[in-house]
Structure formats: structure tokens, C-alpha cells
Design a protein around this motif. Structure first.
Motif, PDB file in Angstrom:
ATOM      1  N   ASP A 158       0.838  -1.238   0.057  1.00  0.00           N
ATOM      2  CA  ASP A 158       0.064   0.026  -0.163  1.00  0.00           C
ATOM      3  C   ASP A 158       0.670   1.310   0.276  1.00  0.00           C
ATOM      4  O   ASP A 158       0.587   2.215  -0.903  1.00  0.00           O
ATOM      5  CB  ASP A 158      -0.811   0.136   1.468  1.00  0.00           C
ATOM      6  CG  ASP A 158      -2.023  -1.040   1.087  1.00  0.00           C
ATOM      7  OD1 ASP A 158      -2.782  -0.942  -0.161  1.00  0.00           O
ATOM      8  OD2 ASP A 158      -2.373  -1.866   2.124  1.00  0.00           O
ATOM      9  N   GLU A 159       1.928   1.052   1.011  1.00  0.00           N
ATOM     10  CA  GLU A 159       2.643   2.434   1.059  1.00  0.00           C
ATOM     11  C   GLU A 159       3.529   2.879  -0.280  1.00  0.00           C
ATOM     12  O   GLU A 159       3.534   3.972  -0.894  1.00  0.00           O
ATOM     13  CB  GLU A 159       3.733   2.255   1.980  1.00  0.00           C
ATOM     14  CG  GLU A 159       2.886   2.473   3.499  1.00  0.00           C
ATOM     15  CD  GLU A 159       2.307   3.584   3.860  1.00  0.00           C
ATOM     16  OE1 GLU A 159       3.023   4.742   3.958  1.00  0.00           O
ATOM     17  OE2 GLU A 159       1.052   3.545   3.925  1.00  0.00           O
ATOM     18  N   ASN A 160       4.073   1.656  -0.928  1.00  0.00           N
ATOM     19  CA  ASN A 160       4.815   1.909  -2.169  1.00  0.00           C
ATOM     20  C   ASN A 160       3.686   2.137  -3.289  1.00  0.00           C
ATOM     21  O   ASN A 160       4.379   3.241  -3.943  1.00  0.00           O
ATOM     22  CB  ASN A 160       5.472   0.525  -2.475  1.00  0.00           C
ATOM     23  CG  ASN A 160       5.916   0.576  -3.815  1.00  0.00           C
ATOM     24  OD1 ASN A 160       5.523   0.368  -4.971  1.00  0.00           O
ATOM     25  ND2 ASN A 160       7.165   1.178  -3.965  1.00  0.00           N
ATOM     26  N   SER A 161       2.843   1.672  -3.406  1.00  0.00           N
ATOM     27  CA  SER A 161       1.901   2.121  -4.694  1.00  0.00           C
ATOM     28  C   SER A 161       1.352   3.359  -4.588  1.00  0.00           C
ATOM     29  O   SER A 161       1.183   4.078  -5.562  1.00  0.00           O
ATOM     30  CB  SER A 161       0.849   0.987  -4.824  1.00  0.00           C
ATOM     31  OG  SER A 161       1.623  -0.341  -5.399  1.00  0.00           O
ATOM     32  N   TRP A 162       0.799   3.667  -3.173  1.00  0.00           N
ATOM     33  CA  TRP A 162      -0.031   4.959  -3.208  1.00  0.00           C
ATOM     34  C   TRP A 162       0.441   6.263  -2.502  1.00  0.00           C
ATOM     35  O   TRP A 162       0.021   7.237  -2.555  1.00  0.00           O
ATOM     36  CB  TRP A 162      -1.216   4.347  -2.290  1.00  0.00           C
ATOM     37  CG  TRP A 162      -2.053   3.070  -2.820  1.00  0.00           C
ATOM     38  CD1 TRP A 162      -2.286   1.974  -2.310  1.00  0.00           C
ATOM     39  CD2 TRP A 162      -2.540   2.803  -4.056  1.00  0.00           C
ATOM     40  NE1 TRP A 162      -2.877   0.932  -3.043  1.00  0.00           N
ATOM     41  CE2 TRP A 162      -2.931   1.608  -4.357  1.00  0.00           C
ATOM     42  CE3 TRP A 162      -2.411   3.521  -5.428  1.00  0.00           C
ATOM     43  CZ2 TRP A 162      -3.638   0.889  -5.383  1.00  0.00           C
ATOM     44  CZ3 TRP A 162      -3.345   3.194  -6.583  1.00  0.00           C
ATOM     45  CH2 TRP A 162      -3.719   1.783  -6.382  1.00  0.00           C
ATOM     46  N   ASN A 163       1.457   5.665  -1.412  1.00  0.00           N
ATOM     47  CA  ASN A 163       2.186   6.931  -0.739  1.00  0.00           C
ATOM     48  C   ASN A 163       3.448   7.263  -1.148  1.00  0.00           C
ATOM     49  O   ASN A 163       3.858   8.045  -0.639  1.00  0.00           O
ATOM     50  CB  ASN A 163       1.867   6.772   0.668  1.00  0.00           C
ATOM     51  CG  ASN A 163       0.409   6.564   1.130  1.00  0.00           C
ATOM     52  OD1 ASN A 163      -0.524   7.118   0.573  1.00  0.00           O
ATOM     53  ND2 ASN A 163       0.106   5.551   2.038  1.00  0.00           N
ATOM     54  N   GLY A 164       3.990   6.363  -1.876  1.00  0.00           N
ATOM     55  CA  GLY A 164       5.358   6.799  -2.081  1.00  0.00           C
ATOM     56  C   GLY A 164       6.489   5.843  -1.863  1.00  0.00           C
ATOM     57  O   GLY A 164       6.501   4.800  -1.067  1.00  0.00           O
ATOM     58  N   THR A 165       7.694   5.709  -2.544  1.00  0.00           N
ATOM     59  CA  THR A 165       8.495   4.919  -2.326  1.00  0.00           C
ATOM     60  C   THR A 165       9.374   5.374  -1.078  1.00  0.00           C
ATOM     61  O   THR A 165       9.045   6.499  -0.536  1.00  0.00           O
ATOM     62  CB  THR A 165       9.687   4.770  -3.337  1.00  0.00           C
ATOM     63  OG1 THR A 165      10.460   6.230  -3.511  1.00  0.00           O
ATOM     64  CG2 THR A 165       9.028   4.643  -4.780  1.00  0.00           C
ATOM     65  N   VAL A 166      10.043   4.203  -0.408  1.00  0.00           N
ATOM     66  CA  VAL A 166      10.807   4.770   0.721  1.00  0.00           C
ATOM     67  C   VAL A 166      11.774   6.074   0.432  1.00  0.00           C
ATOM     68  O   VAL A 166      11.855   6.863   1.275  1.00  0.00           O
ATOM     69  CB  VAL A 166      11.907   3.512   1.247  1.00  0.00           C
ATOM     70  CG1 VAL A 166      12.620   3.929   2.304  1.00  0.00           C
ATOM     71  CG2 VAL A 166      11.071   2.536   1.512  1.00  0.00           C
ATOM     72  N   GLN A 167      12.354   5.988  -0.663  1.00  0.00           N
ATOM     73  CA  GLN A 167      13.336   7.293  -1.061  1.00  0.00           C
ATOM     74  C   GLN A 167      12.449   8.534  -1.010  1.00  0.00           C
ATOM     75  O   GLN A 167      12.871   9.477  -0.564  1.00  0.00           O
ATOM     76  CB  GLN A 167      13.972   6.949  -2.425  1.00  0.00           C
ATOM     77  CG  GLN A 167      15.050   5.991  -2.339  1.00  0.00           C
ATOM     78  CD  GLN A 167      14.679   4.566  -2.214  1.00  0.00           C
ATOM     79  OE1 GLN A 167      13.336   4.283  -2.343  1.00  0.00           O
ATOM     80  NE2 GLN A 167      15.523   3.504  -2.177  1.00  0.00           N
ATOM     81  N   GLU A 168      11.119   8.349  -1.848  1.00  0.00           N
ATOM     82  CA  GLU A 168      10.288   9.607  -1.689  1.00  0.00           C
ATOM     83  C   GLU A 168       9.631  10.198  -0.273  1.00  0.00           C
ATOM     84  O   GLU A 168       9.861  11.389   0.214  1.00  0.00           O
ATOM     85  CB  GLU A 168       9.023   9.175  -2.432  1.00  0.00           C
ATOM     86  CG  GLU A 168       9.201   9.214  -3.994  1.00  0.00           C
ATOM     87  CD  GLU A 168       7.721   8.797  -4.653  1.00  0.00           C
ATOM     88  OE1 GLU A 168       6.945   9.855  -4.888  1.00  0.00           O
ATOM     89  OE2 GLU A 168       7.586   7.537  -5.010  1.00  0.00           O
ATOM     90  N   ARG A 169       9.500   9.060   0.783  1.00  0.00           N
ATOM     91  CA  ARG A 169       9.067   9.467   1.816  1.00  0.00           C
ATOM     92  C   ARG A 169      10.217   9.704   2.904  1.00  0.00           C
ATOM     93  O   ARG A 169       9.907  10.620   3.835  1.00  0.00           O
ATOM     94  CB  ARG A 169       8.057   8.361   2.193  1.00  0.00           C
ATOM     95  CG  ARG A 169       6.834   8.052   1.724  1.00  0.00           C
ATOM     96  CD  ARG A 169       5.996   7.177   2.259  1.00  0.00           C
ATOM     97  NE  ARG A 169       6.566   5.733   1.754  1.00  0.00           N
ATOM     98  CZ  ARG A 169       7.058   4.916   2.534  1.00  0.00           C
ATOM     99  NH1 ARG A 169       7.637   5.243   3.801  1.00  0.00           N
ATOM    100  NH2 ARG A 169       7.429   4.027   2.027  1.00  0.00           N
ATOM    101  N   MET A 170      11.217   9.115   2.744  1.00  0.00           N
ATOM    102  CA  MET A 170      12.390   8.958   3.922  1.00  0.00           C
ATOM    103  C   MET A 170      13.647   9.666   3.258  1.00  0.00           C
ATOM    104  O   MET A 170      14.502  10.063   4.049  1.00  0.00           O
ATOM    105  CB  MET A 170      12.754   7.651   4.497  1.00  0.00           C
ATOM    106  CG  MET A 170      11.336   7.046   5.061  1.00  0.00           C
ATOM    107  SD  MET A 170      11.506   5.569   5.835  1.00  0.00           S
ATOM    108  CE  MET A 170       9.953   5.245   6.859  1.00  0.00           C
ATOM    109  N   GLY A 171      13.913   9.693   2.098  1.00  0.00           N
ATOM    110  CA  GLY A 171      15.104  10.100   1.369  1.00  0.00           C
ATOM    111  C   GLY A 171      16.182   9.527   2.066  1.00  0.00           C
ATOM    112  O   GLY A 171      16.246   8.430   2.235  1.00  0.00           O
TER     113      GLY A 171
END
Length: 461
Positions: free
Chosen positions: A302-315
Motif C-alpha cells: 500500500d505504502e509503495n503504490s499509493w503513498n510513495g517509495t521509501v526514497q520519496e518518503r524518507m530520503g
């Protein structure tokens, strides 16, 4: 009473199989399923203490998107310390009202068959056997809240479903899940058939438990009775997609650490600091029983497809939070592709493919997995190691804590900001830096410099 809606945390399935189909599977495949069931010791409390769980997206894991292609890599998962393999729904997908060209895994048309897109039942059995041979338990994703619109129940048992004021079967209220039909848990016959379909996979196919989709949207009493019946067949590992403590009183071993995950995202994005992590740990101690387990994750489907990759969210904080998910109380999750530094949102209703090229995270997960598997100080199950916050000169920026059990000690120190920080750690002792393999001595009052998002895992055995 309909079901109680406690919290909407992600997405949602069900199905049935004719008696003749079940009898055929039982009579023709007894030998192979017995072989699968007898390969691995039953689920037990000890394995929950040091397990890593892996979420397998079969469709996207390989170019072929098949059981066979995934099975080849199971020994690779063993290298990462994986002990529990969670397969996203493997059942046939409804085409009526489906989304995209392939539809959602969570719009199931038959609970006791496998999706031909992934291969055959024999292919699935080989996957389970290979996992068991590698010391890995297999749990299936189960969606009890709804079925796809092609499910046979819609024609044969419309009374199994929720209906609107006009008497029409409807999708789950207050959601955009238009590709599924909502089930009515006031119907006892539907409950019993659901239970039987789950039993099929345990009894006939030798699986080791279930990850239950939107578990908080299904009545707790259904789960309690169902799991009790399932465990008469064999001991199981049960994961609830839900945070509700009542789910773990009887039915489930582990729930989702959603608030922990959200705190990680907030800290990575500068919306919160290390003190918010401390508040979360107090919240866990207050809300949950000592033998409740929470799953720690930096991503999932869910997080990957709808809220963003780890890099997008956590950098740049991604590695630090990955490490934290292993050393904090609970069980760490790896979602398909994270071990290969995946930096794209996988399509959910279409074919997409994970590029399996080792980068920074594979060796990191390998080392973290080994430590989690072998060091009792990181036990996170029903008899978890202790957790104690260590005081620093700047608790808003520096997170420091120790885990301890059976004479083993692990100390975690992390700079939870994007700027370099200097601070003293109010703790002393001689340790080995687990990642750099160097000797480290901590002294009370001594000032340490930590770069942006820098962290240390110190071990003492």
C-alpha cells in the motif's frame, strides 16, 4: 449488527470452492501435501522472537510474474534472515468491475484456487515446499471483508452480502473499493463457509498462517472462533492488518505498527523529532499486552503504490529507519524490491517488474537479518528483550536506547535530523560497532559527532 468499523488502514477478499473440487484436491495430492506439511517444525513462540517477514508480490517480483520464478529466489531470502514469507493474494481475480487491465489481487473470485496468471497449484506447492526446506514459514493473504463481483456467492448466496436501501449488493461503505462486494457478517452461514475455505489451505496445502486484510473491519468474534478452529489442525502464525489491540487478545500474534511507521515518515520529513519516537514507545506500552507483537516497516504494498517509495518518503534517512525497524521491539518487514534499492511505485492493477540489482540495501538487510536472527537482545516476540531509552544531551535530535536479554546487549544511537549533531550519550561500556566491526567505548559525558541520519548499532555479548 453489521461489522464494526474501527480504522481504515489499507485494502481488502473471499471465495468458495465446490465440494467436488476440494475432494479432488484431497484425493489426488495427499502425498505431496503431506511432504510439504512435514518438512518444517510447526509455528512456535521461539521463531517469532527473531523472525524477519518478507511480503512477496508475485506478479511484480519477476518478468514472468510466476510462482516458479519466485521459488528460485527463496534461498536468496534465506540469506536475508527471512523466516516468514507473506504471499500477497494468490487467488483468481474477478474481471467484473475490475480496475486496470489485470485487476486487484484483493478482488478474489475463488478462495480455494490459484490465479492462473501465477501458475498452477502444483507450482504453488513447490513454492511452499522450497520455503519449508529453507526454514521459512508461508502465510497467505486473506481478505475476509469482501469478494470480487465474479464470486459464485453473488449468484448462489446473495444473502451473504451487504445491501443498500434498494436491496442492491454494494461495495464497502465509505471506500472507493468499487471492484469488490461487501460481505455481511450478520450471516452465520457465510461465516462458516469462509472458515471452511481458510481451513482448506491449512489442512490440504500445509500453509503456516494468514495475513488478514483490513482485519479491523471484520468482527473480532469471527477471528477468535476461526483461528481457534484453525489451530486445531496445526499451530499457525497470524498477522492482522490492523492496529486494534483487541485483535491480538486471542486471534492474532502480530498487528501493524502503523503509528510507528507514520512517526518514521514524519521524522524523516522534519515534521517530528526523536521525542515523538519516545512518545510512541510509551503509547505501545500503554495500549498493548506484553505478548503482543507489532510489525515494523518502512514500506509495504500500500505504502509503495499509493503513498510513495521509501526514497520519496524518507530520503537520506531510509537506511537509518530500516536499521531501526530491526533493532526496535517487534518484527521487521521487507517488501518485495526493497532489498534491491527499488525506487519506483509499483503499478497495482497492471504488470510491472522489480529490477533485481543489488545495491546498498541488500548487504545491509543481510547483516541486519543475521543480527536479528542470532542475538537475543533483539528478540521481539512474545518474550521480547527489554527496551530502555538512554539519556543524551539532546534527546530531541538523538535517539539512543538499549535492548537486553540473557546477558546480551544491543545499543542503538541515531541522529534523527538532516544536520550534523554533537551530543553526549549518558551511558558507558565497551562495545563492538556491528556494521563497521570496530571497537567502541562509550563514556558518560563524552561528546560524540554524528552526521546527518548517521546511526550506530553497538553489541555487547
Amino acid at each position: 449488527m453489521k461489522k464494526i468499523y474501527v480504522s481504515l488502514l489499507a485494502i481488502g477478499i473471499l471465495a468458495s470452492c465446490g465440494k467436488a473440487q476440494k475432494e479432488e484436491a484431497t484425493t489426488t495430492e495427499t502425498e505431496s501435501t503431506e511432504e510439504v506439511k512435514n518438512t518444517l517444525q510447526p509455528v512456535n513462540d521461539a521463531m517469532m522472537e527473531n523472525a524477519v517477514i518478507y511480503e512477496a508480490n508475485i506478479r511484480q517480483y519477476s518478468e514472468e510474474g510466476s510462482f516458479k520464478a519466485f521459488t528460485k529466489d527463496i534461498p536468496v531470502l534465506k540469506q536475508l534472515g527471512v523466516k516468514v514469507l507473506w504471499l500477497m493474494p494468490i487467488y483468481p481475480i474477478s474481471t467484473t468491475k475490475s480496475k486496470g487491465s489485470l485487476g486487484s489481487y484483493y478482488a478474489v473470485s475463488d478462495y480455494t484456487k490459484v490465479n492462473p496468471e501465477f501458475g498452477t497449484l502444483e507450482d504453488f506447492r513447490e513454492l511452499v515446499k522450497t520455503a519449508h526446506d529453507n526454514g521459512i514459514y508461508v502465510i497467505l493473504d486473506w481478505v475476509a471483508n469482501h469478494t470480487g463481483w465474479d464470486h459464485v456467492w453473488l449468484k448462489e448466496h446473495p444473502e451473504y452480502y451487504t445491501k443498500d436501501k434498494e436491496g442492491n449488493i454494494t461495495h464497502t461503505v465509505d471506500t472507493d473499493w468499487t471492484d469488490v462486494a461487501d460481505l455481511n457478517y450478520d450471516n452465520t452461514e457465510m461465516r462458516e463457509q469462509m472458515r471452511k475455505d481458510m481451513m482448506y489451505w491449512v489442512k490440504e496445502e500445509g500453509i503456516d498462517g494468514f495475513r488478514c486484510d483490513v482485519a479491523g473491519m471484520v468482527p473480532v468474534d469471527f477471528w477468535d472462533k476461526t483461528v481457534a478452529e484453525l489451530k486445531k489442525i496445526k499451530l499457525l502464525f497470524m498477522l492482522a492488518e490492523g492496529w486494534e489491540p483487541e485483535l491480538m487478545v486471542h486471534a492474532f500474534d502480530m498487528g501493524y505498527g502503523w503509528d510507528t511507521h507514520h512517526k518514521m515518515n514524519d521524522i524523516a520529513q522534519g515534521k517530528a523529532n526523536a521525542k515523538e519516537w519516545d512518545k510512541r514507545m510509551i503509547q505501545i506500552d500503554t495500549m498493548y499486552a506484553k505478548d503482543d507483537i507489532l510489525m515494523n516497516f518502512t514500506s509495504n504494498h500500500d505504502e509503495n503504490s499509493w503513498n510513495g517509495t521509501v526514497q520519496e518518503r524518507m530520503g537520506d534517512a531510509a537506511a537509518m529507519f530500516s536499521a531501526l525497524s530491526y533493532v526496535a521491539p517487534g518484527m521487521p518487514l521487507i517488501y518485495s524490491g526493497q532489498e534491491y534499492d527499488m525506487d519506483k511505485r509499483l503499478l497495482f492493477f497492471e504488470k510491472d517488474t522489480i529490477i533485481k540489482k543489488k545495491g546498498k540495501f541488500f548487504p545491509l538487510y543481510e547483516k541486519l537479518g543475521k543480527l536479528k536472527n542470532t542475538n537475543p537482545a533483539l528478540n521481539g516476540g512474545k518474550n521480547a528483550a527489554s527496551y530502555t531509552r538512554i539519556k543524551t544531551s539532546d534527546d530531541a535530535k538523538i535517539l539512543a536506547f538499549k535492548r537486553e536479554k540473557e546477558g546480551n546487549k544491543v545499543v542503538f544511537i541515531a541522529n534523527m535530523t538532516k544536520e550534523a549533531v554533537k551530543a553526549s550519550i549518558e551511558y558507558q561500556g565497551k562495545f563492538k560497532d556491528y556494521l563497521s566491526e570496530t571497537e567502541v567505548e562509550l563514556k558518560v559525558g563524552e561528546v560524540h559527532s554524528l552526521g546527518a541520519w548517521e546511526y550506530k548499532i553497538l553489541i555487547q555479548e
